[in-house]
Design a protein around this motif. Structure first.
Motif, PDB file in Angstrom:
ATOM      1  N   UNK A  98      -6.238 -11.067 -12.907  1.00 44.03           N
ATOM      2  CA  UNK A  98      -5.561 -11.816 -13.961  1.00 44.03           C
ATOM      3  C   UNK A  98      -5.169 -10.935 -15.141  1.00 44.03           C
ATOM      4  N   UNK A  99      -5.814  -9.778 -15.267  1.00 42.04           N
ATOM      5  CA  UNK A  99      -5.483  -8.839 -16.347  1.00 42.04           C
ATOM      6  C   UNK A  99      -4.356  -7.895 -15.943  1.00 42.04           C
ATOM      7  N   UNK A 100      -3.924  -7.984 -14.693  1.00 44.95           N
ATOM      8  CA  UNK A 100      -2.860  -7.103 -14.198  1.00 44.95           C
ATOM      9  C   UNK A 100      -1.782  -7.950 -13.519  1.00 44.95           C
ATOM     10  N   UNK A 101      -1.147  -8.850 -14.235  1.00 43.84           N
ATOM     11  CA  UNK A 101      -0.181  -9.747 -13.585  1.00 43.84           C
ATOM     12  C   UNK A 101       0.973  -9.011 -12.923  1.00 43.84           C
ATOM     13  N   UNK A 102       1.368  -7.868 -13.480  1.00 44.47           N
ATOM     14  CA  UNK A 102       2.478  -7.133 -12.887  1.00 44.47           C
ATOM     15  C   UNK A 102       2.111  -6.501 -11.547  1.00 44.47           C
ATOM     16  N   UNK A 103       0.793  -6.462 -11.220  1.00 46.97           N
ATOM     17  CA  UNK A 103       0.357  -5.889  -9.951  1.00 46.97           C
ATOM     18  C   UNK A 103       0.114  -6.941  -8.875  1.00 46.97           C
ATOM     19  N   UNK A 104       0.348  -8.208  -9.205  1.00 49.06           N
ATOM     20  CA  UNK A 104       0.169  -9.260  -8.204  1.00 49.06           C
ATOM     21  C   UNK A 104       1.154  -9.078  -7.045  1.00 49.06           C
ATOM     22  N   UNK A 105       2.425  -8.843  -7.363  1.00 54.37           N
ATOM     23  CA  UNK A 105       3.441  -8.742  -6.308  1.00 54.37           C
ATOM     24  C   UNK A 105       3.199  -7.562  -5.369  1.00 54.37           C
ATOM     25  N   UNK A 106       2.966  -6.329  -5.868  1.00 52.65           N
ATOM     26  CA  UNK A 106       2.704  -5.241  -4.919  1.00 52.65           C
ATOM     27  C   UNK A 106       1.438  -5.466  -4.088  1.00 52.65           C
ATOM     28  N   UNK A 107       0.422  -6.130  -4.661  1.00 54.20           N
ATOM     29  CA  UNK A 107      -0.777  -6.416  -3.879  1.00 54.20           C
ATOM     30  C   UNK A 107      -0.516  -7.508  -2.839  1.00 54.20           C
ATOM     31  N   UNK A 108       0.373  -8.444  -3.165  1.00 55.66           N
ATOM     32  CA  UNK A 108       0.771  -9.436  -2.176  1.00 55.66           C
ATOM     33  C   UNK A 108       1.442  -8.754  -0.983  1.00 55.66           C
ATOM     34  N   UNK A 109       2.363  -7.835  -1.251  1.00 52.20           N
ATOM     35  CA  UNK A 109       3.055  -7.123  -0.173  1.00 52.20           C
ATOM     36  C   UNK A 109       2.071  -6.301   0.660  1.00 52.20           C
ATOM     37  N   UNK A 110       1.083  -5.691  -0.014  1.00 51.73           N
ATOM     38  CA  UNK A 110       0.068  -4.906   0.704  1.00 51.73           C
ATOM     39  C   UNK A 110      -0.730  -5.796   1.654  1.00 51.73           C
ATOM     40  N   UNK A 111      -1.150  -6.961   1.153  1.00 52.19           N
ATOM     41  CA  UNK A 111      -1.942  -7.875   1.990  1.00 52.19           C
ATOM     42  C   UNK A 111      -1.133  -8.398   3.162  1.00 52.19           C
ATOM     43  N   UNK A 112       0.126  -8.730   2.930  1.00 52.45           N
ATOM     44  CA  UNK A 112       0.974  -9.193   4.022  1.00 52.45           C
ATOM     45  C   UNK A 112       1.085  -8.139   5.117  1.00 52.45           C
ATOM     46  N   UNK A 113       1.292  -6.895   4.718  1.00 52.23           N
ATOM     47  CA  UNK A 113       1.424  -5.813   5.707  1.00 52.23           C
ATOM     48  C   UNK A 113       0.100  -5.538   6.406  1.00 52.23           C
ATOM     49  N   UNK A 114      -0.997  -5.518   5.627  1.00 55.21           N
ATOM     50  CA  UNK A 114      -2.307  -5.228   6.223  1.00 55.21           C
ATOM     51  C   UNK A 114      -2.700  -6.289   7.249  1.00 55.21           C
ATOM     52  N   UNK A 115      -2.543  -7.547   6.862  1.00 53.50           N
ATOM     53  CA  UNK A 115      -2.963  -8.607   7.776  1.00 53.50           C
ATOM     54  C   UNK A 115      -2.010  -8.745   8.958  1.00 53.50           C
ATOM     55  N   UNK A 116      -0.763  -8.386   8.761  1.00 50.83           N
ATOM     56  CA  UNK A 116       0.172  -8.385   9.891  1.00 50.83           C
ATOM     57  C   UNK A 116      -0.276  -7.369  10.947  1.00 50.83           C
ATOM     58  N   UNK A 117      -0.756  -6.218  10.488  1.00 46.92           N
ATOM     59  CA  UNK A 117      -1.259  -5.204  11.427  1.00 46.92           C
ATOM     60  C   UNK A 117      -2.484  -5.730  12.178  1.00 46.92           C
ATOM     61  N   UNK A 118      -3.367  -6.433  11.463  1.00 46.49           N
ATOM     62  CA  UNK A 118      -4.573  -6.937  12.094  1.00 46.49           C
ATOM     63  C   UNK A 118      -4.264  -8.074  13.058  1.00 46.49           C
ATOM     64  N   UNK A 119      -3.309  -8.955  12.695  1.00 47.29           N
ATOM     65  CA  UNK A 119      -2.956 -10.084  13.550  1.00 47.29           C
ATOM     66  C   UNK A 119      -2.025  -9.681  14.695  1.00 47.29           C
ATOM     67  N   UNK A 120      -1.336  -8.567  14.498  1.00 41.35           N
ATOM     68  CA  UNK A 120      -0.392  -8.117  15.517  1.00 41.35           C
ATOM     69  C   UNK A 120       0.909  -8.882  15.503  1.00 41.35           C
ATOM     70  N   UNK A 121       1.186  -9.610  14.413  1.00 42.24           N
ATOM     71  CA  UNK A 121       2.449 -10.346  14.300  1.00 42.24           C
ATOM     72  C   UNK A 121       2.888 -10.376  12.847  1.00 42.24           C
ATOM     73  N   UNK A 122       4.195 -10.407  12.640  1.00 44.32           N
ATOM     74  CA  UNK A 122       4.766 -10.372  11.301  1.00 44.32           C
ATOM     75  C   UNK A 122       4.954 -11.794  10.780  1.00 44.32           C
ATOM     76  N   UNK A 123       4.486 -12.041   9.534  1.00 40.75           N
ATOM     77  CA  UNK A 123       4.670 -13.327   8.869  1.00 40.75           C
ATOM     78  C   UNK A 123       5.344 -13.069   7.536  1.00 40.75           C
ATOM     79  N   UNK A 124       6.405 -13.828   7.248  1.00 37.56           N
ATOM     80  CA  UNK A 124       7.158 -13.598   6.009  1.00 37.56           C
ATOM     81  C   UNK A 124       7.287 -14.905   5.234  1.00 37.56           C
ATOM     82  N   UNK A 125       7.558 -14.752   3.925  1.00 34.98           N
ATOM     83  CA  UNK A 125       7.853 -15.886   3.068  1.00 34.98           C
ATOM     84  C   UNK A 125       9.330 -16.253   3.154  1.00 34.98           C
TER      85      UNK A 125
END
Length: 538
Positions: free
Chosen positions: A359-386
């Protein structure tokens, strides 16, 4: 400019008798035989035992290059393989020599002399006691009579090597990127902190203390530090992570320091313990503030002396490890309360970094969202997008005052996991985002905070103490500091002063015909000598 060479006599390479000496390659003499190189002066260093050889080399240089002046310098060296003696002698020579860098260009010949002399000449040149380039000479490819071989100058001024400087810069950027897992964080204060951590951990083995709220990434960063140091061959052991909150009672000492067979009832075999397991590696003690005083005393000895006694043992064991400690407690307050040893705190407090909450780094929410999407896509083996609208809706909520992110990055990772799991056809739509926002709101409604917007982790962390002028801080009541901490936390989560004002005065503004929330906030902060710009992370 006149060229001046400084170098040792080669007691083996420059040696030769009779006319046969002209048949071999002698580095010092050969340097003056190059047609494309005129050595104006040669400062030839030698010891008393090799006076005759130095005089012979000087005479031979006079034959092949009459333009070269040779000056012999007698160094009082008893042992040319003694580092301290050789360095001191050369340092004295350098300090007493009258360099004229405006008229003369200096080269330090490092082909001859003992390896110790060559290293000392390198160090003195690198430190600019000798304002020169290094000069390396090589014999001819074929040992043909009279051939001078080759030479190459090496300038240690790295600023002149743009390509090399760029490479070092890229390596430093790669190291910082590793610590951030490649996440392109945008918070300036956080980026400056990671830059400093990169320099500290690669240059020092001193303990590092990471503080900050639960879920801020202390364990994550500790593991990245290990990977960075392992990749630079600074560690050869493994990464050992210990949650100190889980080791209480009789088993705590055994878990940390190990035990010998028969140390207590049930000790049927020897136990290595986490500290010994971390030998030559990195030991991360998370929640170090939860350790008991007895464990703290033994840990202090282990950190300072790199040895300790296993439980029940009468022989000390050794373990040399890099220590990173983590805590969400205020260890200074714990010391004052007698729950944490002052000497241990002093030992681990050399390099302390507070990791801010999400909450103290609101400008870092978006890059961390993209990181999580990519990381979990690798673990799930499938791509999920908004969907475009869904992504914007989630981001708008994520950086708003309503998103307190009490669990910080753990909450964010869990939020992404849920949306990806429930996404149909690999797309997260606005309906899924709306359901997730409601789910997050419910998870943060635990009744412990005065309202849903209050962030226990982001508030009460001393933001006011960090920003206030010392004189203003001393004149402010503790009650007012708590209130100011909350206001500052809201400011840090808001994109503008107006947005922060609307969040803070959401109730009282309803009873006013005309309300200027931004102005009310500015006046409140002004009482403490603060502005929204000073309070916000940007």
């Amino acid at each position: 400019m006149r060229k001046v060479v400084i170098g040792f006599i080669g007691t083996q390479l420059d040696r030769g008798k009779g006319s046969a000496r002209w048949e071999k390659w002698r580095p010092t003499v050969a340097l003056c035989q190059h047609e494309d190189l005129l050595v104006d002066r040669f400062e030839l260093l030698h010891t008393g035992r090799h006076q005759a050889l130095a005089e012979q080399v000087a005479a031979d240089i006079a034959k092949v290059s009459p333009e070269t002046e040779v000056r012999l310098h007698l160094l009082a060296l008893e042992d040319p393989w003694d580092f301290s003696e050789v360095y001191a002698s050369l340092h004295e020579f350098a300090r007493g020599y009258r360099f004229d860098t405006e008229q003369e260009e200096y080269w330090v010949h490092i082909t001859t002399g003992t390896h110790v002399a060559q290293i000392c000449l390198f160090l003195l040149t690198e430190a600019r006691y000798l304002p020169a380039c290094l000069l390396q000479t090589s014999p001819p490819y074929r040992q043909e009579s009279g051939q001078p071989g080759s030479y190459a100058a090496i300038d240690l001024d790295l600023s002149r090597y743009d390509q090399l400087a760029a490479r070092f810069s890229r390596e430093q950027q790669d190291a910082v990127s590793l610590l951030k897992s490649g996440i392109a964080t945008r918070n300036p204060a956080f980026n400056r902190m990671i830059d400093e951590i990169e320099r500290v951990v690669l240059r020092s083995r001193a303990p590092v203390l990471l503080t900050g709220p639960t879920g801020a990434g202390k364990s994550f960063l500790a593991r990245r530090v290990f990977e960075l140091k392992k990749g630079r061959h600074q560690l050869s052991g493994g990464f050992v992570e210990v949650n100190c909150a889980t080791i209480r009672g009789d088993g705590a000492m055994s878990a940390l320091f190990g035990h010998v067979k028969g140390a207590f009832t049930g000790a049927q075999g020897e136990r290595t313990g986490w500290l010994r397991s971390a030998h030559q590696g990195l030991l991360f003690l998370d929640e170090i503030g939860e350790l008991g005083l007895d464990e703290q005393a033994m840990l202090l000895k282990a950190i300072e002396e790199k040895r300790f006694y296993p439980v029940g043992g009468d022989k000390e064991v050794q373990s040399d490890f890099q220590l990173i400690a983590g805590t969400n407690r205020d260890l200074r307050a714990e010391v004052r309360a007698g729950r944490f040893r002052e000497d241990l705190f002093a030992r681990i407090n050399l390099w302390t970094y507070r990791l801010p909450g999400l909450a103290e780094r609101p400008e870092d929410v978006e890059p961390n969202l993209d990181y999580e999407l990519a990381r979990q896509a690798r673990e799930l083996g499938s791509q999920v997008r908004f969907n475009k609208e869904a992504r914007q809706a989630w981001l708008d909520f994520a950086v708003s005052p309503q998103a307190c992110w009490r669990g910080n990055f753990r909450d964010l990772a869990a939020s992404v996991t849920r949306m990806m799991t429930l996404a149909d056809s690999g797309r997260i739509d606005t309906g899924a985002v709306a359901a997730e926002i409601a789910r997050l709101g419910e998870s943060w409604q635990d009744g412990s905070a005065p309202d849903a917007n209050y962030n226990q982790d982001a508030c009460g962390q001393g933001l006011a103490q960090a920003l206030l002028d010392p004189a203003v801080l001393a004149a402010t009541d503790p009650f007012d500091l708590v209130q100011l901490d909350y206001v500052l936390a809201v400011c840090r989560r808001s994109r503008s002063q107006a947005e922060a004002g609307r969040a803070l005065f959401a109730v009282s503004r309803l009873g006013k015909r005309h309300s200027n929330d931004s102005d009310r906030l500015a006046k409140y902060l002004g009482k403490f000598g603060l502005t929204f710009a000073a309070a916000s992370p940007a």
